[in-house]
Design a protein around this motif. Structure first.
Motif, PDB file in Angstrom:
ATOM      1  N   LEU B 157       0.831  -1.210   0.000  1.00 17.55           N
ATOM      2  CA  LEU B 157       0.000   0.000   0.000  1.00 17.55           C
ATOM      3  C   LEU B 157       0.869   1.266   0.000  1.00 17.55           C
ATOM      4  CD1 LEU B 157      -2.686  -1.223   2.577  1.00 17.55           C
ATOM      5  CD2 LEU B 157      -2.913  -1.131   0.084  1.00 17.55           C
ATOM      6  N   ALA B 158       1.732   1.419   0.989  1.00 20.65           N
ATOM      7  CA  ALA B 158       2.405   2.714   1.208  1.00 20.65           C
ATOM      8  C   ALA B 158       3.508   3.030   0.212  1.00 20.65           C
ATOM      9  CB  ALA B 158       2.960   2.771   2.634  1.00 20.65           C
ATOM     10  N   PHE B 159       4.076   1.993  -0.453  1.00 15.92           N
ATOM     11  CA  PHE B 159       5.094   2.243  -1.485  1.00 15.92           C
ATOM     12  C   PHE B 159       4.642   1.657  -2.820  1.00 15.92           C
ATOM     13  CE2 PHE B 159       7.916   3.014   2.100  1.00 15.92           C
ATOM     14  CZ  PHE B 159       8.806   3.961   1.614  1.00 15.92           C
ATOM     15  N   SER B 160       3.347   1.560  -3.009  1.00 11.85           N
ATOM     16  CA  SER B 160       2.879   0.954  -4.254  1.00 11.85           C
ATOM     17  C   SER B 160       1.937   1.889  -5.007  1.00 11.85           C
ATOM     18  CB  SER B 160       2.246  -0.401  -3.965  1.00 11.85           C
ATOM     19  OG  SER B 160       3.254  -1.393  -3.852  1.00 11.85           O
ATOM     20  N   THR B 161       0.831   1.336  -5.464  1.00 17.77           N
ATOM     21  CA  THR B 161      -0.043   2.036  -6.409  1.00 17.77           C
ATOM     22  C   THR B 161      -0.372   3.467  -5.990  1.00 17.77           C
ATOM     23  OG1 THR B 161      -0.935  -0.156  -6.821  1.00 17.77           O
ATOM     24  CG2 THR B 161      -2.163   1.704  -7.744  1.00 17.77           C
ATOM     25  N   ALA B 162      -0.749   3.648  -4.738  1.00 18.14           N
ATOM     26  CA  ALA B 162      -1.042   4.997  -4.244  1.00 18.14           C
ATOM     27  C   ALA B 162      -0.048   5.370  -3.150  1.00 18.14           C
ATOM     28  CB  ALA B 162      -2.474   5.076  -3.714  1.00 18.14           C
ATOM     29  N   GLY B 163       1.180   4.908  -3.310  1.00 17.67           N
ATOM     30  CA  GLY B 163       2.183   5.126  -2.274  1.00 17.67           C
ATOM     31  C   GLY B 163       2.839   6.500  -2.362  1.00 17.67           C
ATOM     32  N   GLY B 164       3.966   6.612  -1.689  1.00 15.82           N
ATOM     33  CA  GLY B 164       4.629   7.906  -1.563  1.00 15.82           C
ATOM     34  C   GLY B 164       5.063   8.508  -2.890  1.00 15.82           C
ATOM     35  N   ASP B 165       5.555   7.686  -3.811  1.00 15.49           N
ATOM     36  CA  ASP B 165       5.971   8.225  -5.106  1.00 15.49           C
ATOM     37  C   ASP B 165       4.764   8.771  -5.863  1.00 15.49           C
ATOM     38  OD1 ASP B 165       8.644   7.634  -4.693  1.00 15.49           O
ATOM     39  OD2 ASP B 165       8.597   5.744  -5.791  1.00 15.49           O
ATOM     40  N   THR B 166       3.683   8.000  -5.882  1.00 14.29           N
ATOM     41  CA  THR B 166       2.479   8.446  -6.572  1.00 14.29           C
ATOM     42  C   THR B 166       1.938   9.729  -5.928  1.00 14.29           C
ATOM     43  OG1 THR B 166       1.889   6.207  -7.246  1.00 14.29           O
ATOM     44  CG2 THR B 166       0.092   7.810  -7.151  1.00 14.29           C
ATOM     45  N   ALA B 167       1.868   9.727  -4.612  1.00  9.94           N
ATOM     46  CA  ALA B 167       1.306  10.896  -3.915  1.00  9.94           C
ATOM     47  C   ALA B 167       2.143  12.148  -4.176  1.00  9.94           C
ATOM     48  CB  ALA B 167       1.227  10.612  -2.413  1.00  9.94           C
ATOM     49  N   SER B 168       3.467  12.011  -4.124  1.00  6.36           N
ATOM     50  CA  SER B 168       4.299  13.203  -4.306  1.00  6.36           C
ATOM     51  C   SER B 168       4.306  13.663  -5.757  1.00  6.36           C
ATOM     52  CB  SER B 168       5.718  12.954  -3.786  1.00  6.36           C
ATOM     53  OG  SER B 168       6.279  11.788  -4.353  1.00  6.36           O
ATOM     54  N   ALA B 169       4.248  12.727  -6.700  1.00  3.97           N
ATOM     55  CA  ALA B 169       4.206  13.121  -8.117  1.00  3.97           C
ATOM     56  C   ALA B 169       2.876  13.800  -8.443  1.00  3.97           C
ATOM     57  CB  ALA B 169       4.424  11.899  -9.014  1.00  3.97           C
ATOM     58  N   LEU B 170       1.783  13.228  -7.965  1.00  6.64           N
ATOM     59  CA  LEU B 170       0.483  13.875  -8.192  1.00  6.64           C
ATOM     60  C   LEU B 170       0.444  15.246  -7.518  1.00  6.64           C
ATOM     61  CD1 LEU B 170      -2.062  10.904  -7.731  1.00  6.64           C
ATOM     62  CD2 LEU B 170      -1.377  12.000  -9.895  1.00  6.64           C
TER      63      LEU B 170
END
Lengths: 522, 522
Positions: B157-170
């Protein structure tokens, strides 16, 4: 001959002579050719100096930068005379460049004092948080380590030995090893000695600054490959920058390369502005194109406009201006040869019309300005027409309409700048083009010329590849310091062990801090 | 099955099944295997969405991030059940991880609102400056473009589909194309659908988010090579990260790769702390080592201490604790196999003593914790002893004295973390070691354990190569947004054309600005 660890007796035998730009002949004194042993010595000295230098206080480091500026001024007119001989650039330009060089050292001194570059962040402990307490976490930026800086041929002062890369790396707390450009060894040696005097006067270790010179590429390659080098700053050709990127990536520990490489700096003449003052724009353009023999990274090498009367007036004025432009001494015979080759290729291209060449000059290194013209469809069909010709050469691309102009823009590589010449009535088209321009360049300017890069806080001298190797940064202006920093966080460290600026006692010192997500300015 | 542009009928035939971690058998539903056409469609959709998405206002973008968090919670317990089956991780851990995932989306929503990430700088015109006037120059950060995010196996969860990379890029304004980890396709599909619902509910283009899945490496390679991708976020193995770095550098236009790869997270037991509480430290260490079957990037894989009674007590307690540790289901059979291979290599190394193995377990994917011991001289002589063994494996390195401890530290590769266990009387040795630790790691912590990474403003989850590919950043915490931004400056643009936040009318809106070098907080 150099700042710190390099003594000329360690240099390889032979030596190389300083060449006068105007004659292409070795006229100046001979300089030692530094080799692998000198690289190793400079990098060892830089590594040994790093922890001491990065521990300097903000005031101490700022005063050191200012001392460098003072020492450069202290060289006196001999610096200008040497730079004139080696670069062929005129006195007024070099005096201005010296002012820019010392000005950016003083700017970085003030940036160091202000401390925002430390990026301080404090998230205090939350001992009662459920389900788990939060520890105390504090962050600051620290310098990367010793930085290799490559001097540029076209700014013997402002982008060289004590140029923007050196100033920003020293400001960040990184020792610097400069690989001086072989086109101006005497200028470089004078500045390196000034920096060495500032190092000594500031009681810093010699390894804070070293200066290496030599005519070939091996020296630079060895420097980038040295395991003690943590980052690279470079301004120069695309080929050179790409080679350094490759070397840096192939190291056992890859390092960042900040290479500023290639840009043709599109200038868009929007319809209403063109209609209102096509002739005046054409005249002003020639001034920007031919300044300094066109040897600026931001030289306007591409003019984009939509067909019409205004464009004809622009072309007529620009053609007349270029045709009357005096030939100018270029920086080196190599640069002059490349300019001749680039302009000859355009002139012999069947899709390209040669509008004007400047006056012929005497001597082997004088460049004649060149102005070409083509159609958008021809430009789109032949990638070669979009390659940079370093020097006073530009190509006008005539577009049928906005859609075609847009297609040409969309096909461009990354650029340092894009310029809009526009009137109020052009705002609609400008606002349609802006999102595309933002994706292509680092700086967008209106009703000016891209040459003349202001050294200030809001400047971006950077842009998407291949304008630079790293669009996330700038090589001019105070933001350039960020290139040489990285974050470290400290969790639950005792006050006595925290870096001073992160300790509780430092609150209120005027340095910005993000405390629990809220920005305070001291 | 996915967020945006990918329909399963475009996916290649065959499909692959979700595997239960505990049995290693395909038990879940079949998922399509996405191929090159899906990559192209997702990237085209992301590119088409980019200008629309990056133009969203701060409040609109923040609300979108919060909506994603709401939609993830709205999935309900089915998400936890799927993640448990696919990862083998226990319910409490996954519920906590879900909280962290939604928490970091909400953190980034507030970061977007606060606007400091825009990096606004304004240098007003100085029309009367001599010898030349200064133009008006303004700077803001803009998003890089579509970002490829690789889901990690160890945080479904936290480093995957909606994880930190996704959250920071969005948060930065970048559309995201996720390459989901094949170890948890069902978990990924549930989260991707939640994001897609948030995209639709927010009236955004579908291409803002896409989700691709498949079992092999080709899919990810194609994604990194797609010319529309502007940056890459990755958490995983060193081999995987290095491969992506190579692909990204070999593109016609190289792009940044933020790969978090490999770390053994040295824990230093300083003499006084060890003397005072060696046994308690040994017990606590086992808790950190075995949590989540040791499958954390910050797992304490290396213990460094100076010989003495305290160390003997630590070793005795840690040996007892590891010996009593239950075997735990690991994430995949592949990870379990690599763990077995890594621990077997240490066990068979003549310089290494096996202190303890955890209890045996049933089933093919249960990992038995492992504790090894060696001397500093053996560790220094054999680089292999410093390689990461992903899972609950750690090696104690016994040093004769501080000098030897320092030599071991100096020889380490870059790490995510370093931990000091210390008492007040250890401050002298700690302060001697800190400069060295700063150069090796991204986070230094005292009297805690490196596992458990706080998502906050001051967190650095990063560090020198090979801990990450880019030490200038963090992949956890609000600073992670900076990875996906670059500066653009605007010179003499009319107010009507300036980005709203740079216009004069925006002054006083609460967003920090550096105006003529002076920081204002609105």
């Amino acid at each position: 001959m150099t700042g710190a660890a390099i003594s000329s007796d360690r240099a390889e035998s032979g030596g190389f002579r300083s060449v006068a730009a105007e004659t292409g002949q070795p006229e100046g004194e001979a300089f030692p050719v530094h080799g692998p042993a000198d690289v190793a010595a400079a990098c060892a000295a830089a590594e040994a100096a790093f922890d001491i230098y990065r521990a300097t206080g903000r005031e101490e480091r700022a005063a050191f930068l200012e001392r460098i500026a003072d020492e450069i001024m202290g060289i006196g007119d001999g610096l200008i005379v040497a730079a004139m001989r080696e670069s062929g650039l005129p006195r007024a330009r070099l005096e201005g460049e010296r002012g820019r060089t010392t000005g950016q050292l003083r700017l970085f001194a003030n940036v160091v004092r202000a401390g925002a570059w430390l990026g301080l962040r404090i998230d205090p402990a939350l001992p009662d948080r459920q389900p788990l307490p939060r520890p105390d976490i504090r962050l600051r930026m620290i310098p990367l380590g010793p930085v290799a800086v490559f001097g540029a041929s076209n700014f013997p002062l402002a982008f060289s030995t004590a140029g923007g890369d050196t100033a920003s790396a020293l400001a960040a707390g990184c020792p610097v090893v400069v690989k001086g450009h072989p086109a101006h060894p005497e200028t470089g040696a004078l500045v390196a000695a000034a920096i060495a005097r500032a190092v000594a006067a500031s009681g810093l270790p010699e390894g804070v600054f070293s200066h290496l010179v030599g005519p070939g590429n091996d020296l630079g390659a060895a420097l980038v490959q040295d395991p003690r080098i943590a980052a690279v700053g470079f301004t120069g050709s695309r080929g050179g920058g790409l080679a350094l990127m490759k070397l840096a990536q192939a190291r056992p520990v890859p390092i960042p390369v900040y290479a500023e490489m290639s840009s043709i700096n599109p200038v868009l003449l929007l319809p209403e502005a063109l209609k209102a003052r096509g002739q005046a724009l054409g005249q002003a353009f020639v001034g920007s194109l031919t300044m300094g023999a066109g040897q600026f990274c931001t030289n306007p090498g591409l003019i984009l406009a939509i067909e019409g009367e205004g464009l004809d007036a622009f072309v007529a004025a620009a053609t007349e201006g270029v045709g009357g432009a005096d030939a100018q001494v270029m920086l080196t015979t190599g640069i002059h040869d490349a300019f001749e080759k680039g302009t000859a290729a355009l002139a012999s291209n069947g899709s390209v019309e040669t509008l004007a060449r400047g006056r012929e000059g005497n001597g082997c290194t004088r460049g004649q300005a060149a102005l070409f013209q083509t159609t958008a469809s021809a430009f789109l069909a032949d990638k070669a027409l979009g390659h940079e010709v370093f020097g006073a050469s530009s190509i006008i691309v005539r577009c049928r309409d906005e859609a075609e102009l847009r297609t040409v823009l969309a096909g461009l590589e990354g650029q340092l700048t894009a310029t809009l010449h526009m009137d109020a009535a052009d705002e609609a088209i400008a606002s349609r083009l802006l999102p595309l321009l933002e994706r292509k360049v680092g700086r967008i300017l209106a009703n000016g010329w891209p040459t003349g890069v202001e050294v200030c806080h809001a400047m971006v001298h950077g842009g998407p590849f291949p304008a630079t190797s790293d669009a996330r940064t700038t090589s001019v202006g105070s933001l350039a310091i960020d290139r040489f920093l990285r974050p470290v966080s400290y969790q639950n460290l005792a006050q006595a062990l925290l870096p001073a600026e992160l300790g509780d006692a430092a609150a209120g010192d005027g340095v910005p801090r993000l405390v629990d997500g809220v920005l305070t300015t001291g």
